[in-house]
Every structure is written in C-alpha cells, then in structure tokens.
Motif scaffolding. Structure first.
Motif, PDB file in Angstrom:
ATOM      1  N   VAL A 198     -14.921 -24.815   4.492  1.00  0.00           N
ATOM      2  CA  VAL A 198     -14.294 -24.323   5.717  1.00  0.00           C
ATOM      3  C   VAL A 198     -15.245 -23.342   6.388  1.00  0.00           C
ATOM      4  N   GLN A 199     -15.454 -23.545   7.662  1.00  0.00           N
ATOM      5  CA  GLN A 199     -16.312 -22.641   8.431  1.00  0.00           C
ATOM      6  C   GLN A 199     -15.479 -21.985   9.522  1.00  0.00           C
ATOM      7  N   LEU A 200     -15.730 -20.710   9.722  1.00  0.00           N
ATOM      8  CA  LEU A 200     -15.041 -19.958  10.762  1.00  0.00           C
ATOM      9  C   LEU A 200     -16.061 -19.469  11.772  1.00  0.00           C
ATOM     10  N   VAL A 201     -15.801 -19.716  13.023  1.00  0.00           N
ATOM     11  CA  VAL A 201     -16.691 -19.270  14.093  1.00  0.00           C
ATOM     12  C   VAL A 201     -15.919 -18.319  14.989  1.00  0.00           C
ATOM     13  N   GLU A 202     -16.384 -17.095  15.043  1.00  0.00           N
ATOM     14  CA  GLU A 202     -15.735 -16.049  15.838  1.00  0.00           C
ATOM     15  C   GLU A 202     -16.475 -15.868  17.151  1.00  0.00           C
ATOM     16  N   SER A 203     -15.750 -15.441  18.145  1.00  0.00           N
ATOM     17  CA  SER A 203     -16.368 -15.122  19.426  1.00  0.00           C
ATOM     18  C   SER A 203     -15.504 -14.111  20.160  1.00  0.00           C
ATOM     19  N   GLY A 204     -16.107 -13.470  21.158  1.00  0.00           N
ATOM     20  CA  GLY A 204     -15.341 -12.599  22.028  1.00  0.00           C
ATOM     21  C   GLY A 204     -15.613 -11.117  21.889  1.00  0.00           C
ATOM     22  N   GLY A 205     -16.432 -10.712  20.941  1.00  0.00           N
ATOM     23  CA  GLY A 205     -16.715  -9.294  20.806  1.00  0.00           C
ATOM     24  C   GLY A 205     -17.613  -8.809  21.924  1.00  0.00           C
ATOM     25  N   GLY A 206     -17.841  -7.494  21.955  1.00  0.00           N
ATOM     26  CA  GLY A 206     -18.719  -6.950  22.973  1.00  0.00           C
ATOM     27  C   GLY A 206     -18.575  -5.461  23.121  1.00  0.00           C
ATOM     28  N   LEU A 207     -19.191  -4.946  24.169  1.00  0.00           N
ATOM     29  CA  LEU A 207     -19.173  -3.517  24.494  1.00  0.00           C
ATOM     30  C   LEU A 207     -18.312  -3.322  25.726  1.00  0.00           C
ATOM     31  N   VAL A 208     -17.293  -2.472  25.600  1.00  0.00           N
ATOM     32  CA  VAL A 208     -16.397  -2.194  26.718  1.00  0.00           C
ATOM     33  C   VAL A 208     -16.106  -0.705  26.780  1.00  0.00           C
ATOM     34  N   GLN A 209     -15.558  -0.290  27.896  1.00  0.00           N
ATOM     35  CA  GLN A 209     -15.138   1.095  28.039  1.00  0.00           C
ATOM     36  C   GLN A 209     -13.708   1.277  27.547  1.00  0.00           C
TER      37      GLN A 209
ATOM     38  N   GLU B  67     -11.879   4.546  18.794  1.00  0.00           N
ATOM     39  CA  GLU B  67     -11.635   4.368  17.356  1.00  0.00           C
ATOM     40  C   GLU B  67     -11.380   2.918  16.978  1.00  0.00           C
ATOM     41  N   ASP B  68     -11.307   2.025  17.940  1.00  0.00           N
ATOM     42  CA  ASP B  68     -11.219   0.597  17.644  1.00  0.00           C
ATOM     43  C   ASP B  68     -12.606  -0.008  17.382  1.00  0.00           C
ATOM     44  N   THR B  69     -13.633   0.778  17.586  1.00  0.00           N
ATOM     45  CA  THR B  69     -14.991   0.296  17.348  1.00  0.00           C
ATOM     46  C   THR B  69     -15.164  -0.094  15.886  1.00  0.00           C
ATOM     47  N   ALA B  70     -15.593  -1.334  15.665  1.00  0.00           N
ATOM     48  CA  ALA B  70     -15.737  -1.862  14.309  1.00  0.00           C
ATOM     49  C   ALA B  70     -16.283  -3.279  14.384  1.00  0.00           C
ATOM     50  N   VAL B  71     -16.619  -3.799  13.227  1.00  0.00           N
ATOM     51  CA  VAL B  71     -16.879  -5.229  13.110  1.00  0.00           C
ATOM     52  C   VAL B  71     -15.554  -5.896  12.759  1.00  0.00           C
ATOM     53  N   TYR B  72     -15.196  -6.876  13.528  1.00  0.00           N
ATOM     54  CA  TYR B  72     -13.922  -7.580  13.338  1.00  0.00           C
ATOM     55  C   TYR B  72     -14.183  -8.906  12.629  1.00  0.00           C
ATOM     56  N   TYR B  73     -13.420  -9.142  11.571  1.00  0.00           N
ATOM     57  CA  TYR B  73     -13.586 -10.336  10.755  1.00  0.00           C
ATOM     58  C   TYR B  73     -12.322 -11.183  10.800  1.00  0.00           C
ATOM     59  N   CYS B  74     -12.520 -12.461  10.935  1.00  0.00           N
ATOM     60  CA  CYS B  74     -11.432 -13.420  10.865  1.00  0.00           C
ATOM     61  C   CYS B  74     -11.246 -13.852   9.411  1.00  0.00           C
ATOM     62  N   ASN B  75     -10.011 -14.035   9.005  1.00  0.00           N
ATOM     63  CA  ASN B  75      -9.701 -14.516   7.665  1.00  0.00           C
ATOM     64  C   ASN B  75      -8.682 -15.645   7.768  1.00  0.00           C
ATOM     65  N   VAL B  76      -8.926 -16.698   7.010  1.00  0.00           N
ATOM     66  CA  VAL B  76      -8.010 -17.839   7.005  1.00  0.00           C
ATOM     67  C   VAL B  76      -7.664 -18.192   5.568  1.00  0.00           C
ATOM     68  N   GLU B  77      -6.393 -18.310   5.308  1.00  0.00           N
ATOM     69  CA  GLU B  77      -5.916 -18.769   4.007  1.00  0.00           C
ATOM     70  C   GLU B  77      -5.546 -20.241   4.138  1.00  0.00           C
ATOM     71  N   TYR B  78      -6.016 -21.055   3.211  1.00  0.00           N
ATOM     72  CA  TYR B  78      -5.777 -22.489   3.335  1.00  0.00           C
ATOM     73  C   TYR B  78      -5.607 -23.134   1.972  1.00  0.00           C
ATOM     74  N   GLY B  79      -5.081 -24.332   2.001  1.00  0.00           N
ATOM     75  CA  GLY B  79      -4.911 -25.076   0.764  1.00  0.00           C
ATOM     76  C   GLY B  79      -4.029 -24.336  -0.220  1.00  0.00           C
ATOM     77  N   LEU B  80      -4.447 -24.345  -1.481  1.00  0.00           N
ATOM     78  CA  LEU B  80      -3.684 -23.695  -2.545  1.00  0.00           C
ATOM     79  C   LEU B  80      -4.404 -22.440  -2.989  1.00  0.00           C
ATOM     80  N   GLY B  81      -4.263 -21.400  -2.188  1.00  0.00           N
ATOM     81  CA  GLY B  81      -4.802 -20.112  -2.583  1.00  0.00           C
ATOM     82  C   GLY B  81      -6.240 -19.836  -2.225  1.00  0.00           C
ATOM     83  N   SER B  82      -6.842 -20.657  -1.375  1.00  0.00           N
ATOM     84  CA  SER B  82      -8.221 -20.408  -0.951  1.00  0.00           C
ATOM     85  C   SER B  82      -8.244 -19.609   0.340  1.00  0.00           C
ATOM     86  N   ASP B  83      -9.336 -18.883   0.547  1.00  0.00           N
ATOM     87  CA  ASP B  83      -9.485 -18.216   1.831  1.00  0.00           C
ATOM     88  C   ASP B  83     -10.944 -18.194   2.251  1.00  0.00           C
ATOM     89  N   ALA B  84     -11.164 -17.990   3.528  1.00  0.00           N
ATOM     90  CA  ALA B  84     -12.506 -17.957   4.101  1.00  0.00           C
ATOM     91  C   ALA B  84     -12.597 -16.798   5.081  1.00  0.00           C
TER      92      ALA B  84
END
Length: 115
Positions: A1-12, A87-104
């Motif tokens: 399983v591959q996860l592709v994130e998008s949409g981050g950036g620098l904002v005021q 204070e919302d500044t951070a690296v945001y990670y996506c997590n997906v749980e799938y199948g029988l107890g697996s996650d990515a």
C-alpha cells in the motif's frame, strides 16, 4: 500500500489549507484513515481520524477548526484546516488502517503557519 500526500505549504495565521492522501496498491479493505502531526521536539499526535463507518475523532487542539473527510471510491482522505495558527506548524502524516490489522504511513507533508 502506498500513500501519497499533498496540500502542505507555507501560509499566514488565519489562512486555510486542505491536505489530501490517496492510497493505492493491493488494498483488500480500508478501515480507519487519519492524520497525525509532529512538530520539532514533540511527539507525534493525532489530528483526526475517521473510521469506515464515518465515526470521527479530533485532537483537542484542532476541534472546531479542522474537518476530516474521506472518499471511499477514491481511497482518499482529506483534512480541511481553517483558522490556522502558528502552533499548527508541523509535518502532517497520513495513516491508513487496512486489511486485518495492517497500517501504512505517508511520507509526510510540511505545514508552516507564520504569525
């Protein structure tokens, strides 16, 4: 399983951003989908997650400002972030749980909010 994130950036502060995370690969069944974040020097924390039935949990710091949603047909989860704060500044990670107890995990996307 591959996860592709998008949409981050620098904002005021006060601005909005929308993150997306698309899952692909051999996915038998996606269960929970969620977003976590990690700021420098801090532990990774839950931002929001959404179960396959639509039950949603938000971390206290983002309640009332962020909205999580998912499109099951596209295996994609979204995070609409409004009224962003420094204070919302951070690296945001996506997590997906799938199948029988697996996650990515996604590779992470940087969100930086300037004051």
């Amino acid at each position: 399983v591959q996860l592709v994130e998008s949409g981050g950036g620098l904002v005021q502060a006060g601005a909005s951003l929308t993150l997306s995370c698309a899952a692909s690969g051999s996915i038998f069944r996606i269960n929970g989908m969620g977003w976590y974040r990690q700021a420098p020097g801090k532990q990774r924390e839950l931002v929001a997650d959404i179960s396959s039935s639509g039950r949603i949990t938000y971390g206290d710091p983002v309640k009332g400002r962020f909205t999580i949603s998912r499109d099951n047909a596209k295996n994609t989860v979204y995070l609409q972030m409004n009224s962003l704060k420094p204070e919302d500044t951070a690296v945001y990670y996506c997590n997906v749980e799938y199948g029988l107890g697996s996650d990515a995990w996604g590779q992470g996307t940087q969100v930086t909010v300037s004051s």
